[in-house]
Design a protein around this motif. Sequence first.
Motif, PDB file in Angstrom:
ATOM      1  N   LEU A   5      55.426  86.001  53.928  1.00 57.68           N
ATOM      2  CA  LEU A   5      56.162  86.717  52.894  1.00 57.68           C
ATOM      3  C   LEU A   5      57.605  86.227  52.727  1.00 57.68           C
ATOM      4  O   LEU A   5      58.204  86.416  51.676  1.00 57.68           O
ATOM      5  CB  LEU A   5      56.169  88.214  53.202  1.00 57.68           C
ATOM      6  N   SER A   6      58.169  85.606  53.756  1.00 51.42           N
ATOM      7  CA  SER A   6      59.540  85.104  53.656  1.00 51.42           C
ATOM      8  C   SER A   6      59.607  83.692  53.083  1.00 51.42           C
ATOM      9  O   SER A   6      60.684  83.118  52.986  1.00 51.42           O
ATOM     10  CB  SER A   6      60.220  85.142  55.032  1.00 51.42           C
ATOM     11  N   GLY A   7      58.456  83.120  52.726  1.00 47.66           N
ATOM     12  CA  GLY A   7      58.432  81.814  52.083  1.00 47.66           C
ATOM     13  C   GLY A   7      58.228  80.640  53.012  1.00 47.66           C
ATOM     14  O   GLY A   7      58.227  79.502  52.561  1.00 47.66           O
ATOM     15  N   GLN A   8      58.071  80.892  54.305  1.00 50.31           N
ATOM     16  CA  GLN A   8      57.816  79.790  55.230  1.00 50.31           C
ATOM     17  C   GLN A   8      56.348  79.385  55.158  1.00 50.31           C
ATOM     18  O   GLN A   8      55.470  80.209  54.941  1.00 50.31           O
ATOM     19  CB  GLN A   8      58.174  80.178  56.655  1.00 50.31           C
ATOM     20  N   HIS A   9      56.108  78.106  55.371  1.00 47.19           N
ATOM     21  CA  HIS A   9      54.756  77.566  55.347  1.00 47.19           C
ATOM     22  C   HIS A   9      54.335  77.291  56.780  1.00 47.19           C
ATOM     23  O   HIS A   9      55.129  76.848  57.600  1.00 47.19           O
ATOM     24  CB  HIS A   9      54.712  76.278  54.528  1.00 47.19           C
ATOM     25  N   GLY A  10      53.066  77.536  57.059  1.00 49.02           N
ATOM     26  CA  GLY A  10      52.606  77.366  58.426  1.00 49.02           C
ATOM     27  C   GLY A  10      51.286  76.636  58.513  1.00 49.02           C
ATOM     28  O   GLY A  10      50.524  76.541  57.551  1.00 49.02           O
ATOM     29  N   VAL A  11      51.056  76.116  59.708  1.00 53.70           N
ATOM     30  CA  VAL A  11      49.792  75.474  60.040  1.00 53.70           C
ATOM     31  C   VAL A  11      49.157  76.327  61.130  1.00 53.70           C
ATOM     32  O   VAL A  11      49.764  76.554  62.176  1.00 53.70           O
ATOM     33  CB  VAL A  11      50.010  74.025  60.534  1.00 53.70           C
ATOM     34  N   SER A  31      59.366  74.151  54.597  1.00 48.87           N
ATOM     35  CA  SER A  31      58.875  73.701  53.290  1.00 48.87           C
ATOM     36  C   SER A  31      57.397  73.307  53.397  1.00 48.87           C
ATOM     37  O   SER A  31      56.895  72.999  54.477  1.00 48.87           O
ATOM     38  CB  SER A  31      59.681  72.501  52.780  1.00 48.87           C
ATOM     39  N   GLN A  32      56.754  73.320  52.258  1.00 56.50           N
ATOM     40  CA  GLN A  32      55.347  72.939  52.211  1.00 56.50           C
ATOM     41  C   GLN A  32      55.172  71.470  52.565  1.00 56.50           C
ATOM     42  O   GLN A  32      54.213  71.095  53.226  1.00 56.50           O
ATOM     43  CB  GLN A  32      54.769  73.217  50.827  1.00 56.50           C
ATOM     44  N   THR A  33      56.116  70.637  52.172  1.00 53.74           N
ATOM     45  CA  THR A  33      56.047  69.210  52.469  1.00 53.74           C
ATOM     46  C   THR A  33      56.059  68.958  53.975  1.00 53.74           C
ATOM     47  O   THR A  33      55.285  68.144  54.486  1.00 53.74           O
ATOM     48  CB  THR A  33      57.226  68.472  51.809  1.00 53.74           C
ATOM     49  N   LYS A  34      56.932  69.659  54.704  1.00 48.56           N
ATOM     50  CA  LYS A  34      57.001  69.506  56.156  1.00 48.56           C
ATOM     51  C   LYS A  34      55.711  69.991  56.814  1.00 48.56           C
ATOM     52  O   LYS A  34      55.218  69.379  57.758  1.00 48.56           O
ATOM     53  CB  LYS A  34      58.193  70.255  56.717  1.00 48.56           C
ATOM     54  N   ALA A  35      55.155  71.093  56.324  1.00 47.13           N
ATOM     55  CA  ALA A  35      53.907  71.619  56.881  1.00 47.13           C
ATOM     56  C   ALA A  35      52.754  70.644  56.630  1.00 47.13           C
ATOM     57  O   ALA A  35      51.937  70.400  57.524  1.00 47.13           O
ATOM     58  CB  ALA A  35      53.591  72.985  56.277  1.00 47.13           C
ATOM     59  N   GLU A  36      52.690  70.078  55.441  1.00 48.56           N
ATOM     60  CA  GLU A  36      51.639  69.110  55.131  1.00 48.56           C
ATOM     61  C   GLU A  36      51.773  67.862  55.992  1.00 48.56           C
ATOM     62  O   GLU A  36      50.782  67.307  56.455  1.00 48.56           O
ATOM     63  CB  GLU A  36      51.669  68.746  53.649  1.00 48.56           C
ATOM     64  N   GLY A  37      53.014  67.413  56.213  1.00 45.54           N
ATOM     65  CA  GLY A  37      53.251  66.254  57.074  1.00 45.54           C
ATOM     66  C   GLY A  37      52.812  66.519  58.500  1.00 45.54           C
ATOM     67  O   GLY A  37      52.199  65.659  59.148  1.00 45.54           O
ATOM     68  N   ALA A  38      53.108  67.711  59.006  1.00 45.24           N
ATOM     69  CA  ALA A  38      52.703  68.069  60.366  1.00 45.24           C
ATOM     70  C   ALA A  38      51.184  68.143  60.474  1.00 45.24           C
ATOM     71  O   ALA A  38      50.599  67.688  61.463  1.00 45.24           O
ATOM     72  CB  ALA A  38      53.318  69.402  60.755  1.00 45.24           C
ATOM     73  N   LEU A  39      50.533  68.684  59.451  1.00 39.45           N
ATOM     74  CA  LEU A  39      49.069  68.767  59.455  1.00 39.45           C
ATOM     75  C   LEU A  39      48.452  67.364  59.415  1.00 39.45           C
ATOM     76  O   LEU A  39      47.504  67.080  60.147  1.00 39.45           O
ATOM     77  CB  LEU A  39      48.589  69.594  58.268  1.00 39.45           C
ATOM     78  N   THR A  40      49.009  66.495  58.602  1.00 41.77           N
ATOM     79  CA  THR A  40      48.520  65.117  58.522  1.00 41.77           C
ATOM     80  C   THR A  40      48.665  64.408  59.867  1.00 41.77           C
ATOM     81  O   THR A  40      47.745  63.729  60.325  1.00 41.77           O
ATOM     82  CB  THR A  40      49.276  64.344  57.426  1.00 41.77           C
ATOM     83  N   ASP A  41      49.819  64.586  60.513  1.00 38.17           N
ATOM     84  CA  ASP A  41      50.043  63.973  61.827  1.00 38.17           C
ATOM     85  C   ASP A  41      49.058  64.502  62.857  1.00 38.17           C
ATOM     86  O   ASP A  41      48.538  63.749  63.679  1.00 38.17           O
ATOM     87  CB  ASP A  41      51.473  64.223  62.301  1.00 38.17           C
TER      88      ASP A  41
END
Length: 60
Positions: A5-11, A31-41
């Motif tokens: 709800l606070s806008g943070q993105h998670g994996v 950010s969504q970009t950082k979360a996607e990068g972490a998921l990809t890694d």
Amino acid sequence: MTKDLSGQHGVHRQWGRFGTWGRHRHDWYTSQTKAEGALTDLVKQKLARGYLLKLPQPNG
């Protein structure tokens, strides 16, 4: 991936034996970009260790 709800993105990660709840972990990113990068890694690391991708099966 998930968003709170606070806008943070998670994996969200979950692992364990079949038939049990196992363990889980949430890693939050600003950010969504950082979360996607972490998921990809994470996926790259697992594939390098010999894990295989299992795609979801359609119901029917």
